[in-house]
Design a protein around this motif. Sequence first.
Motif, mmCIF file in Angstrom:
data_model
loop_
_atom_site.group_PDB
_atom_site.id
_atom_site.type_symbol
_atom_site.label_atom_id
_atom_site.label_comp_id
_atom_site.label_asym_id
_atom_site.label_seq_id
_atom_site.Cartn_x
_atom_site.Cartn_y
_atom_site.Cartn_z
ATOM 1 N N ALA A 240 0.857 -1.190 0.000
ATOM 2 C CA ALA A 240 0.000 0.000 0.000
ATOM 3 C C ALA A 240 0.890 1.236 0.000
ATOM 4 C CB ALA A 240 -0.923 0.011 1.219
ATOM 5 N N VAL A 241 0.559 2.196 -0.862
ATOM 6 C CA VAL A 241 1.302 3.453 -0.956
ATOM 7 C C VAL A 241 0.302 4.592 -0.825
ATOM 8 C CG1 VAL A 241 2.729 4.921 -2.415
ATOM 9 C CG2 VAL A 241 3.093 2.451 -2.419
ATOM 10 N N SER A 242 0.584 5.522 0.084
ATOM 11 C CA SER A 242 -0.274 6.684 0.283
ATOM 12 C C SER A 242 0.565 7.946 0.116
ATOM 13 C CB SER A 242 -0.913 6.654 1.676
ATOM 14 O OG SER A 242 -1.848 7.700 1.822
ATOM 15 N N LEU A 243 0.160 8.818 -0.819
ATOM 16 C CA LEU A 243 0.886 10.051 -1.117
ATOM 17 C C LEU A 243 0.040 11.239 -0.686
ATOM 18 C CD1 LEU A 243 1.993 9.142 -4.759
ATOM 19 C CD2 LEU A 243 3.182 8.632 -2.625
ATOM 20 N N LEU A 244 0.679 12.199 -0.046
ATOM 21 C CA LEU A 244 -0.041 13.375 0.434
ATOM 22 C C LEU A 244 0.763 14.629 0.138
ATOM 23 C CD1 LEU A 244 -0.329 11.022 2.987
ATOM 24 C CD2 LEU A 244 -2.222 12.606 3.386
ATOM 25 N N ASN A 245 0.140 15.583 -0.559
ATOM 26 C CA ASN A 245 0.728 16.897 -0.749
ATOM 27 C C ASN A 245 0.321 17.771 0.433
ATOM 28 O OD1 ASN A 245 1.858 16.239 -3.256
ATOM 29 N ND2 ASN A 245 -0.021 16.761 -4.345
ATOM 30 N N VAL A 246 1.299 18.318 1.119
ATOM 31 C CA VAL A 246 1.020 19.077 2.345
ATOM 32 C C VAL A 246 1.595 20.479 2.230
ATOM 33 C CG1 VAL A 246 0.918 17.027 3.803
ATOM 34 C CG2 VAL A 246 3.106 18.174 3.467
ATOM 35 N N ASN A 247 0.961 21.406 2.936
ATOM 36 C CA ASN A 247 1.433 22.781 3.016
ATOM 37 C C ASN A 247 2.326 22.898 4.238
ATOM 38 O OD1 ASN A 247 1.624 25.619 3.596
ATOM 39 N ND2 ASN A 247 -0.102 25.945 2.203
ATOM 40 N N SER A 248 3.597 23.212 4.006
ATOM 41 C CA SER A 248 4.555 23.218 5.113
ATOM 42 C C SER A 248 4.185 24.235 6.184
ATOM 43 C CB SER A 248 5.965 23.511 4.581
ATOM 44 O OG SER A 248 5.982 24.745 3.877
ATOM 45 N N SER A 249 3.570 25.343 5.794
ATOM 46 C CA SER A 249 3.234 26.377 6.786
ATOM 47 C C SER A 249 2.049 25.979 7.652
ATOM 48 C CB SER A 249 2.928 27.703 6.069
ATOM 49 O OG SER A 249 1.799 27.577 5.232
ATOM 50 N N PHE B 257 10.674 20.503 5.828
ATOM 51 C CA PHE B 257 10.136 20.498 4.471
ATOM 52 C C PHE B 257 10.903 21.514 3.621
ATOM 53 C CE2 PHE B 257 5.615 19.068 5.854
ATOM 54 C CZ PHE B 257 6.124 17.808 6.122
ATOM 55 N N PRO B 258 10.985 21.297 2.303
ATOM 56 C CA PRO B 258 11.656 22.270 1.430
ATOM 57 C C PRO B 258 11.008 23.640 1.545
ATOM 58 C CG PRO B 258 11.194 20.232 0.242
ATOM 59 C CD PRO B 258 10.483 20.129 1.562
ATOM 60 N N GLU B 259 11.828 24.686 1.389
ATOM 61 C CA GLU B 259 11.286 26.039 1.447
ATOM 62 C C GLU B 259 10.239 26.216 0.357
ATOM 63 O OE1 GLU B 259 14.328 28.917 1.299
ATOM 64 O OE2 GLU B 259 15.405 28.172 3.048
ATOM 65 N N SER B 260 9.270 27.063 0.642
ATOM 66 C CA SER B 260 8.125 27.238 -0.267
ATOM 67 C C SER B 260 8.587 27.712 -1.639
ATOM 68 C CB SER B 260 7.134 28.238 0.325
ATOM 69 O OG SER B 260 6.068 28.442 -0.564
ATOM 70 N N GLY C 297 6.124 27.338 -4.242
ATOM 71 C CA GLY C 297 4.870 27.271 -4.983
ATOM 72 C C GLY C 297 4.437 25.855 -5.261
ATOM 73 N N ILE C 298 5.332 24.879 -4.993
ATOM 74 C CA ILE C 298 5.022 23.477 -5.199
ATOM 75 C C ILE C 298 4.869 22.819 -3.831
ATOM 76 C CG2 ILE C 298 5.839 21.305 -6.189
ATOM 77 C CD1 ILE C 298 7.477 22.930 -8.158
ATOM 78 N N PRO C 299 3.745 22.147 -3.533
ATOM 79 C CA PRO C 299 3.538 21.565 -2.207
ATOM 80 C C PRO C 299 4.603 20.515 -1.876
ATOM 81 C CG PRO C 299 1.505 21.564 -3.493
ATOM 82 C CD PRO C 299 2.612 21.915 -4.429
ATOM 83 N N SER C 300 4.914 20.415 -0.582
ATOM 84 C CA SER C 300 5.767 19.320 -0.126
ATOM 85 C C SER C 300 4.959 18.030 -0.161
ATOM 86 C CB SER C 300 6.251 19.602 1.299
ATOM 87 O OG SER C 300 6.972 20.824 1.353
ATOM 88 N N ARG C 301 5.665 16.912 -0.215
ATOM 89 C CA ARG C 301 4.968 15.630 -0.328
ATOM 90 C C ARG C 301 5.492 14.656 0.725
ATOM 91 N NH1 ARG C 301 4.104 12.937 -6.084
ATOM 92 N NH2 ARG C 301 2.730 14.763 -6.129
ATOM 93 N N VAL C 302 4.561 14.007 1.405
ATOM 94 C CA VAL C 302 4.877 12.930 2.338
ATOM 95 C C VAL C 302 4.322 11.641 1.745
ATOM 96 C CG1 VAL C 302 4.487 12.003 4.651
ATOM 97 C CG2 VAL C 302 4.791 14.464 4.327
#
Length: 702
Positions: free
Chosen positions: A572-581, A625-628, A630-635
């Motif tokens: 099982a693989v779960s990908l999530l785009n998250v907002n670091s702020s 997380f990488p500095e902003s 414009g591209i969301p960080s991903r976990v």
Amino acid sequence: MSRLTMVTVWKYSCVIICACFLHSSCLQDPDEPSLWGKKVDFLLTQCRFWQLSPALLIPELEEFTLCVDLRSKISTKDWTVFMYKRHGDSQPELGLSGMRDMLRVWLFGTEWPTNVTLSEDNWHSICMVWSGRLHLYVNGVEAPGTYMLESSRGTTRRLAPNGTLSLGTSHGFTNGDMVPEDGTSFLGSVSVFRMWGHEIDPQHLSAFRCAEGNIIRWNALDWDTKECHGVSDPSLPCGDTSPVTPPVIMSSTNRQERQSTEDVSSLPPSVPVSTHMTLTSSVGRESDSFFRVSLNVTISDIPLDPQDTVQTWLTETLEEHQMTVLNLKVTSPRRQEWMNLEVGEFSQPSSHSCTFQVQVTAHSDFTESEMLLRYLLEQEYGRRSLRAEPKSIQIALIEPGTCPERRQQTRHGFYIWLQTAAQKTATLPCECDPDKAATRLCALDAISERAKWSPADLRSCPLIAIPDLESIYISPENSMDVVEIIANLTRAQTSLSPPDLIILITKLEEIVAVAVVTPPLGSAIINIISSIMASDSDLSAVTNNILNITDNIGNSMIYSGEQYDVITPSLAVSLLNVNSSRFQGLSFGVSSILQDSGPEIFLNQEPFQTTVAFIYLPQAVGQYFPESTGIPSRVQFHFYVISDLFTDKWSQMELNTYVVSASVTNATIKDLKHPIFVTLQHHKATQVDAVLVMPYHFLFIG
């Protein structure tokens, strides 16, 4: 008639061009919202794409010139500067795209790679000129291998009219509406996109460098900017002034005659396919003609099947005149409206509406073919007392074009289907058995009325084996085809030999490295990995490769929304785009494992009593997380049902839990002050507490 029409259109276009050059107000009205001195920056959050204004209709063009300035900031695997398509068509009529820093050109449904590379963060001027041949100019210099596409001898290719054009991305169609395609965005800036309805020769191209177009202008009236406004930039190559007035270019009759009589066969035969292609394969008036027909028929007899009755009538009426009926559709009234149910007879003659296409193989004039077709349809058909209603007969000429060259990697081998005319069948020898043949029909599509490849008939061709995969070259275009081949090869395998296993995993690594990982592609690869893990194969030699493949898929998959899950029986693989702020912590768990469908996962919930695996990332992880940009960080979270992948066959110890992992894209986590919580349920009961609180560095996988 067609010759006279062509000359008349050319003279008309000349009048417009000359008038605009003599009166500069034709080119630039002071009250119009000019975009000169401005660019569109597709790195801005609100700027996904521009669209050509619906009020601007591109005419059918026998020749044209298109120029655009562009500056790439981030070279992605697949990007598009612009794409122009017939409404509803999947293949571009005209376009400019690229892969990483390599430029690619689309024309008449076919893509050609070039040898042109574009450096990042620099402005480049690109011009495409079509007048029987396609020329590509980069920064004023003709690119090497420019004669990529030519009209066949005696034919003229015209740009399709009234299409849709997107700037900054490619596009498709959903329910008839234009929608941008994910994963094709151009990450950079574009300026002075213009189009002229005539050829600009190399001697005059520099004079048009900063001139306004006469088909498409760099003007807000010509664009739907989608709330993405142009940004002023005085450093643009054309500056921030109004467009210049170029010299007058008149059409030359001698030039037209020279182009129409030029013998393209005199070109050197050694020119590579990627830089030169001659359009042959039954293109031109000497080939078949097609008509769209709609009519109403009245049937006085009782038809058991109106569709069959009409088909028989049309076949018997038209076939002897070298006319073939295609895509017949008969719409009949409800049965009770035309049947007397008490006696089983018609209450009155029934009327049925029909639509179909006709292929005419006799090489006669279009007008003659249409007149003969109409005459034949108006005759009474005595066998079924059937007759078309003359006033209802509508006939229109169709120009379906051709099926473009297609390279197809299949389970039966690799095939290059050359450009083929509508309703013609291409034939190739089977790759694995040249004595047998593969065929593919270029069919006339019933809805779009365009030539469209049907599925290839490969039933006579032997299947390829796993060792044959080594000879397959992987490209973004054939990646999904190769994945489907691998899926078929592994589906029935209970055990893979070490050499076969190495070949499969190596090929999957190549695919992930070069392809644009879309959800269908990524899901298909993960399902293959799941099947391999469930087999009795010895995976010890490829464990790290498998972990890298799943990790790279998670990092590079392009999908819409915040979350995307792939659940298989083994993984099982779960990908999530998250907002670091706004990151407040994140948890992932597996509540149970179902035998057929695999793990049941949950997010951001407390673990249940039956939870077999659970991992929690504290809020402090967000600071890594990488500095902003414009591209969301991903976990991404991975859960492995089959633990054999992590078992050392030489060890006496046995892994007594499942395996769960978490990772953050492009982040290095160190000196974390808060613990990461992991809960793992034992396969076999032990006296050790199953809930472990461990520091971040306790376990790293991958």
